[in-house]
Design a protein around this motif. Structure first.
Motif, PDB file in Angstrom:
ATOM      1  N   LYS A   1      35.008   6.644 -24.642  1.00 28.98           N
ATOM      2  CA  LYS A   1      33.931   6.752 -23.655  1.00 28.98           C
ATOM      3  C   LYS A   1      32.957   5.570 -23.722  1.00 28.98           C
ATOM      4  O   LYS A   1      31.989   5.541 -22.979  1.00 28.98           O
ATOM      5  CB  LYS A   1      33.128   8.039 -23.882  1.00 28.98           C
ATOM      6  CG  LYS A   1      33.846   9.298 -23.494  1.00 28.98           C
ATOM      7  CD  LYS A   1      32.929  10.504 -23.668  1.00 28.98           C
ATOM      8  CE  LYS A   1      33.565  11.751 -23.124  1.00 28.98           C
ATOM      9  NZ  LYS A   1      32.671  12.927 -23.273  1.00 28.98           N
ATOM     10  N   TYR A   2      33.191   4.613 -24.614  1.00 27.20           N
ATOM     11  CA  TYR A   2      32.216   3.544 -24.828  1.00 27.20           C
ATOM     12  C   TYR A   2      32.919   2.241 -25.190  1.00 27.20           C
ATOM     13  O   TYR A   2      34.115   2.221 -25.492  1.00 27.20           O
ATOM     14  CB  TYR A   2      31.260   3.933 -25.958  1.00 27.20           C
ATOM     15  CG  TYR A   2      31.979   4.152 -27.274  1.00 27.20           C
ATOM     16  CD1 TYR A   2      32.176   3.102 -28.157  1.00 27.20           C
ATOM     17  CD2 TYR A   2      32.503   5.389 -27.597  1.00 27.20           C
ATOM     18  CE1 TYR A   2      32.866   3.286 -29.347  1.00 27.20           C
ATOM     19  CE2 TYR A   2      33.192   5.583 -28.785  1.00 27.20           C
ATOM     20  CZ  TYR A   2      33.367   4.526 -29.650  1.00 27.20           C
ATOM     21  OH  TYR A   2      34.058   4.702 -30.819  1.00 27.20           O
ATOM     22  N   GLY A   3      32.176   1.178 -25.201  1.00 27.98           N
ATOM     23  CA  GLY A   3      32.654  -0.118 -25.692  1.00 27.98           C
ATOM     24  C   GLY A   3      33.638  -0.811 -24.765  1.00 27.98           C
ATOM     25  O   GLY A   3      33.868  -0.407 -23.628  1.00 27.98           O
ATOM     26  N   GLY A   4      34.251  -1.846 -25.303  1.00 30.44           N
ATOM     27  CA  GLY A   4      35.185  -2.668 -24.553  1.00 30.44           C
ATOM     28  C   GLY A   4      36.451  -1.948 -24.135  1.00 30.44           C
ATOM     29  O   GLY A   4      37.134  -2.386 -23.211  1.00 30.44           O
ATOM     30  N   LEU A   5      36.779  -0.842 -24.813  1.00 27.62           N
ATOM     31  CA  LEU A   5      37.984  -0.078 -24.473  1.00 27.62           C
ATOM     32  C   LEU A   5      37.671   1.167 -23.649  1.00 27.62           C
ATOM     33  O   LEU A   5      38.533   2.030 -23.481  1.00 27.62           O
ATOM     34  CB  LEU A   5      38.733   0.312 -25.755  1.00 27.62           C
ATOM     35  CG  LEU A   5      39.351  -0.847 -26.521  1.00 27.62           C
ATOM     36  CD1 LEU A   5      39.909  -0.382 -27.865  1.00 27.62           C
ATOM     37  CD2 LEU A   5      40.439  -1.521 -25.701  1.00 27.62           C
ATOM     38  N   LYS A   6      36.477   1.255 -23.134  1.00 27.66           N
ATOM     39  CA  LYS A   6      36.078   2.431 -22.346  1.00 27.66           C
ATOM     40  C   LYS A   6      37.078   2.667 -21.212  1.00 27.66           C
ATOM     41  O   LYS A   6      37.359   1.768 -20.419  1.00 27.66           O
ATOM     42  CB  LYS A   6      34.679   2.232 -21.772  1.00 27.66           C
ATOM     43  CG  LYS A   6      34.182   3.406 -20.959  1.00 27.66           C
ATOM     44  CD  LYS A   6      32.777   3.176 -20.444  1.00 27.66           C
ATOM     45  CE  LYS A   6      32.299   4.378 -19.660  1.00 27.66           C
ATOM     46  NZ  LYS A   6      30.919   4.195 -19.188  1.00 27.66           N
ATOM     47  N   GLY A   7      37.645   3.901 -21.181  1.00 30.40           N
ATOM     48  CA  GLY A   7      38.576   4.281 -20.126  1.00 30.40           C
ATOM     49  C   GLY A   7      39.981   3.743 -20.271  1.00 30.40           C
ATOM     50  O   GLY A   7      40.815   3.944 -19.397  1.00 30.40           O
ATOM     51  N   LYS A   8      40.268   3.064 -21.383  1.00 29.71           N
ATOM     52  CA  LYS A   8      41.613   2.517 -21.611  1.00 29.71           C
ATOM     53  C   LYS A   8      42.314   3.300 -22.724  1.00 29.71           C
ATOM     54  O   LYS A   8      41.679   3.737 -23.673  1.00 29.71           O
ATOM     55  CB  LYS A   8      41.539   1.043 -21.999  1.00 29.71           C
ATOM     56  CG  LYS A   8      41.031   0.153 -20.895  1.00 29.71           C
ATOM     57  CD  LYS A   8      41.393  -1.283 -21.183  1.00 29.71           C
ATOM     58  CE  LYS A   8      41.010  -2.183 -20.059  1.00 29.71           C
ATOM     59  NZ  LYS A   8      41.944  -2.158 -18.967  1.00 29.71           N
ATOM     60  N   TRP A   9      43.638   3.435 -22.591  1.00 31.55           N
ATOM     61  CA  TRP A   9      44.415   4.018 -23.687  1.00 31.55           C
ATOM     62  C   TRP A   9      44.412   3.019 -24.839  1.00 31.55           C
ATOM     63  O   TRP A   9      44.703   1.839 -24.643  1.00 31.55           O
ATOM     64  CB  TRP A   9      45.848   4.303 -23.250  1.00 31.55           C
ATOM     65  CG  TRP A   9      45.982   5.435 -22.286  1.00 31.55           C
ATOM     66  CD1 TRP A   9      46.440   5.351 -20.992  1.00 31.55           C
ATOM     67  CD2 TRP A   9      45.674   6.813 -22.516  1.00 31.55           C
ATOM     68  NE1 TRP A   9      46.413   6.587 -20.415  1.00 31.55           N
ATOM     69  CE2 TRP A   9      45.947   7.516 -21.325  1.00 31.55           C
ATOM     70  CE3 TRP A   9      45.175   7.524 -23.599  1.00 31.55           C
ATOM     71  CZ2 TRP A   9      45.765   8.886 -21.187  1.00 31.55           C
ATOM     72  CZ3 TRP A   9      44.983   8.890 -23.470  1.00 31.55           C
ATOM     73  CH2 TRP A   9      45.276   9.560 -22.293  1.00 31.55           C
ATOM     74  N   SER A  10      44.089   3.494 -26.019  1.00 26.03           N
ATOM     75  CA  SER A  10      44.048   2.644 -27.209  1.00 26.03           C
ATOM     76  C   SER A  10      44.419   3.481 -28.428  1.00 26.03           C
ATOM     77  O   SER A  10      44.638   4.692 -28.325  1.00 26.03           O
ATOM     78  CB  SER A  10      42.658   2.024 -27.380  1.00 26.03           C
ATOM     79  OG  SER A  10      41.679   3.036 -27.551  1.00 26.03           O
ATOM     80  N   LEU A  11      44.471   2.845 -29.572  1.00 27.80           N
ATOM     81  CA  LEU A  11      44.760   3.546 -30.823  1.00 27.80           C
ATOM     82  C   LEU A  11      43.517   4.277 -31.318  1.00 27.80           C
ATOM     83  O   LEU A  11      42.404   3.763 -31.168  1.00 27.80           O
ATOM     84  CB  LEU A  11      45.193   2.547 -31.901  1.00 27.80           C
ATOM     85  CG  LEU A  11      46.487   1.783 -31.664  1.00 27.80           C
ATOM     86  CD1 LEU A  11      46.664   0.719 -32.742  1.00 27.80           C
ATOM     87  CD2 LEU A  11      47.672   2.733 -31.623  1.00 27.80           C
ATOM     88  N   PRO A  12      43.686   5.430 -31.953  1.00 31.66           N
ATOM     89  CA  PRO A  12      42.547   6.031 -32.654  1.00 31.66           C
ATOM     90  C   PRO A  12      42.089   5.050 -33.741  1.00 31.66           C
ATOM     91  O   PRO A  12      42.916   4.509 -34.477  1.00 31.66           O
ATOM     92  CB  PRO A  12      43.115   7.307 -33.275  1.00 31.66           C
ATOM     93  CG  PRO A  12      44.413   7.548 -32.597  1.00 31.66           C
ATOM     94  CD  PRO A  12      44.900   6.223 -32.102  1.00 31.66           C
ATOM     95  N   ALA A  13      40.798   4.811 -33.826  1.00 30.00           N
ATOM     96  CA  ALA A  13      40.292   3.795 -34.759  1.00 30.00           C
ATOM     97  C   ALA A  13      38.815   4.016 -35.031  1.00 30.00           C
ATOM     98  O   ALA A  13      38.128   4.683 -34.269  1.00 30.00           O
ATOM     99  CB  ALA A  13      40.501   2.398 -34.177  1.00 30.00           C
ATOM    100  N   GLY A  14      38.356   3.404 -36.108  1.00 32.41           N
ATOM    101  CA  GLY A  14      36.945   3.461 -36.426  1.00 32.41           C
ATOM    102  C   GLY A  14      36.633   2.675 -37.674  1.00 32.41           C
ATOM    103  O   GLY A  14      37.519   2.135 -38.335  1.00 32.41           O
ATOM    104  N   PHE A  15      35.356   2.640 -38.001  1.00 32.46           N
ATOM    105  CA  PHE A  15      34.894   1.864 -39.137  1.00 32.46           C
ATOM    106  C   PHE A  15      35.186   2.553 -40.461  1.00 32.46           C
ATOM    107  O   PHE A  15      35.167   3.782 -40.561  1.00 32.46           O
ATOM    108  CB  PHE A  15      33.399   1.573 -39.014  1.00 32.46           C
ATOM    109  CG  PHE A  15      33.073   0.632 -37.901  1.00 32.46           C
ATOM    110  CD1 PHE A  15      33.359  -0.724 -38.022  1.00 32.46           C
ATOM    111  CD2 PHE A  15      32.504   1.095 -36.727  1.00 32.46           C
ATOM    112  CE1 PHE A  15      33.071  -1.607 -36.988  1.00 32.46           C
ATOM    113  CE2 PHE A  15      32.215   0.215 -35.687  1.00 32.46           C
ATOM    114  CZ  PHE A  15      32.503  -1.136 -35.826  1.00 32.46           C
ATOM    115  N   VAL A  16      35.435   1.740 -41.476  1.00 32.00           N
ATOM    116  CA  VAL A  16      35.670   2.221 -42.838  1.00 32.00           C
ATOM    117  C   VAL A  16      34.325   2.616 -43.442  1.00 32.00           C
ATOM    118  O   VAL A  16      33.330   1.901 -43.288  1.00 32.00           O
ATOM    119  CB  VAL A  16      36.343   1.119 -43.692  1.00 32.00           C
ATOM    120  CG1 VAL A  16      36.551   1.577 -45.123  1.00 32.00           C
ATOM    121  CG2 VAL A  16      37.661   0.691 -43.048  1.00 32.00           C
TER     122      VAL A  16
END
Length: 163
Positions: free
Chosen positions: A29-44
């Motif tokens: 819902k946010y950032g550069g990938l908003k509305g795009k299919w992408s990998l689940p990801a996040g900060f360590v």
């Protein structure tokens, strides 16, 4: 730009492939990938290894429990000449199959076929690149080696290819 995390960002992502050869993908819902299919990801997080972060993020975003099969690669870049943005990408297998979408961060999460991802105009550039790489070459995890007491590791894992 990097006030919250400093100027060096470390993240982890996971490519989860189920028995039907479908990929687990999310729409943020946010950032550069908003509305795009992408990998689940996040900060360590502090005290967490990269592979643990990938499994945690997948669980938090989709409700899917996973197991790491191997390390696929690294995405690294510099944002606006000031933030070092780095993400380790792991290959995982699911241990559960019922998706529970984290609605705070995501519009959707789904297991999608590679054909559907290729045809969907909302598929991210990284996913499109990964689709072209199959079959994957990866580095499997190796446990049991620890460089010794002087370093003080409480957790340690290597990812190396044998041949």
């Amino acid at each position: 730009m990097g006030e919250k995390r400093g100027n060096v960002w470390i993240a982890a992502a996971g490519l989860v492939i189920n028995e039907a050869d479908e990929w687990l993908v999310v729409k943020k819902k946010y950032g550069g990938l908003k509305g795009k299919w992408s990998l689940p990801a996040g900060f360590v997080k502090q005290g967490e290894m990269l592979d643990e972060a990938a499994m945690r993020e997948i669980k938090e975003e989709t409700g899917i429990d996973t197991e790491v099969i191997g390390f696929l690669g690294m995405r690294t870049g510099v944002i606006r000449d000031e933030v070092s943005d780095n993400m380790a990408i792991f290959l995982l297998r699911p241990h559960s199959h019922t998706i529970s979408v984290q609605t705070d961060e995501l519009f959707a999460a789904a297991f999608l076929s590679k054909q559907k991802l290729r045809e969907d105009p909302h598929t991210s550039g990284l996913l499109r690149y990964l689709l072209e790489l199959e079959p994957f070459s990866y580095f499997p995890p190796h446990d049991g080696l620890n460089p010794g007491e002087p370093f003080g590791y409480t957790k340690y894992r290597l990812y190396f290819k044998n041949s």
